[in-house]
Design an enzyme around this catalytic site. Structure first.
Site, PDB file in Angstrom:
ATOM      1  N   GLU A 157      37.817  46.842  40.206  1.00  0.00           N
ATOM      2  CA  GLU A 157      37.291  48.165  39.860  1.00  0.00           C
ATOM      3  C   GLU A 157      38.360  49.225  39.641  1.00  0.00           C
ATOM      4  OE1 GLU A 157      33.852  49.191  42.123  1.00  0.00           O
ATOM      5  OE2 GLU A 157      33.132  47.134  42.112  1.00  0.00           O
TER       6      GLU A 157
HETATM    7  C1  LIG Z   1      31.158  51.231  43.966  1.00  0.00           C
HETATM    8  N1  LIG Z   1      31.356  49.857  43.617  1.00  0.00           N
HETATM    9  C2  LIG Z   1      30.341  49.027  43.409  1.00  0.00           C
HETATM   10  N2  LIG Z   1      29.135  49.410  43.531  1.00  0.00           N
HETATM   11  N3  LIG Z   1      30.698  47.760  43.035  1.00  0.00           N
HETATM   12  C3  LIG Z   1      29.802  46.890  42.523  1.00  0.00           C
HETATM   13  O1  LIG Z   1      28.635  47.209  42.354  1.00  0.00           O
HETATM   14  N4  LIG Z   1      30.286  45.676  42.226  1.00  0.00           N
HETATM   15  C4  LIG Z   1      29.453  44.667  41.663  1.00  0.00           C
END
Ligand SMILES: CNC(=N)NC(=O)NC
Length: 302
Positions: free
Chosen positions: A141
């Site tokens: 991310e």
């Molecule tokens: C804030 N990061 C997330 N909500 N990560 C995910 O949903 N990963 C699938």
């Protein structure tokens, strides 16, 4: 066949993995997370929330006492679930900055969580015992693109050395394209599932279906040209209002409209629905007492 995939491991007061594997409405479970990215020769870090016994392999952040997961994975396999080990998540430490580090990390995941291999038993730990995961998920991310394509290529090389079982690779990009972390890997390495986080980003999320900026079509084009001709695109959704930033949750009625449209338009590439995450979904019941993953399965099968 379409699938419901959920993330498990970071849920508040979450139940054991076996409790979710007992749910017939869930097909794929992403175990989150391997959230510490290792320097070459070091162990990665892991976190599975309220699970495991709090012990780590000496000098590392890798959990060594995940007894519930060790006991539960065989049950999940008996129930026909696909169990993926997820790398990344929202809170990670460390950064992959070169190919040698990426290859080390990929080999560590393979020899520690893939098939048991006596030839390397003295070099790699087995955090889940003799359990063998079905593949690896990249939920990267932040931090940029370095290393992910190299890791996936390395894992493919290891998969080919073990031809009697199919192993999967998946990715969880955010919906702006190209994804800053995984865009290059998604365009150039064979993937089996891509579950796009169609939330937490304005102008491409599922809630943007109403204003015409939901970008499933763009992602369908990207996945249709993935090196794996059978790559599947999943609609990633928050499993409850509090599971994502305000305003990104959509209810089952809205999901139904969206899924019926895109499942019809892209029958080959449409793979199903991914939910963040299992415990939010379990606690988000409708008037008939159906969990959000039950509601999603009903939409896919309708
Ligand atoms: C804030 N990061 C997330 N909500 N990560 C995910 O949903 N990963 C699938």
């Amino acid at each position: 066949k379409t699938n419901v995939a959920v993330y498990w491991g970071q849920g508040r007061d979450q139940q054991r993995l076996r409790d979710f594997c007992a749910q017939t409405d869930i097909d794929i479970i992403n175990l989150g997370f391997i959230n510490g990215f290792p320097t070459q020769g070091a162990y990665p870090g892991s976190n599975f929330g309220n699970q495991c016994d709090g012990n780590f392999y000496p000098g590392s952040d890798l959990l060594s006492g995940c007894h519930q997961i060790v006991d539960d994975i065989p049950i999940c396999k008996q129930m026909g679930k696909t169990i993926m080990l997820s790398i990344g998540g929202a809170y990670t430490t460390g950064q992959i900055t070169n190919d040698a580090q990426a290859n080390w990390f990929a080999d560590f995941l393979w020899y520690s969580f893939g098939p048991v291999n006596s030839a390397v038993a003295d070099q790699y730990p087995r955090p889940f015992g003799d359990n063998v995961v079905d593949g690896f998920d990249f939920d990267i991310e932040h931090g940029g693109p370095i290393g992910w394509k190299t890791m996936i290529n390395r894992l493919h090389m290891r998969f080919q050395e073990h031809s009697d079982k199919k192993f999967y690779i998946s990715a969880a990009p955010q919906c702006p394209t190209p994804d800053a972390q995984l865009g290059d890997a998604i365009a150039s390495t064979a993937l089996d599932f891509v579950w796009v986080q169609f939330y937490n980003n304005e102008g491409c999320s599922a809630k943007n279906f109403v204003d015409g900026t939901f970008n499933f079509d763009t992602w369908a084009g990207i996945i249709a040209s993935n090196p794996n001709p059978d790559a599947k695109l999943f609609i990633g959704l928050p499993a409850a209002p509090k599971a994502a930033n305000d305003g990104y949750y959509i209810d089952a009625t809205q999901v139904s409209t969206l899924v019926r449209w895109y499942m019809a338009f892209y029958p080959k590439v449409f793979g199903g629905i991914m939910l963040w995450e299992a415990t939010y979904a379990q606690n988000n019941k409708d008037a008939l007492g159906r969990t959000y993953y039950q509601q999603m399965k009903d939409i896919l099968d309708s």
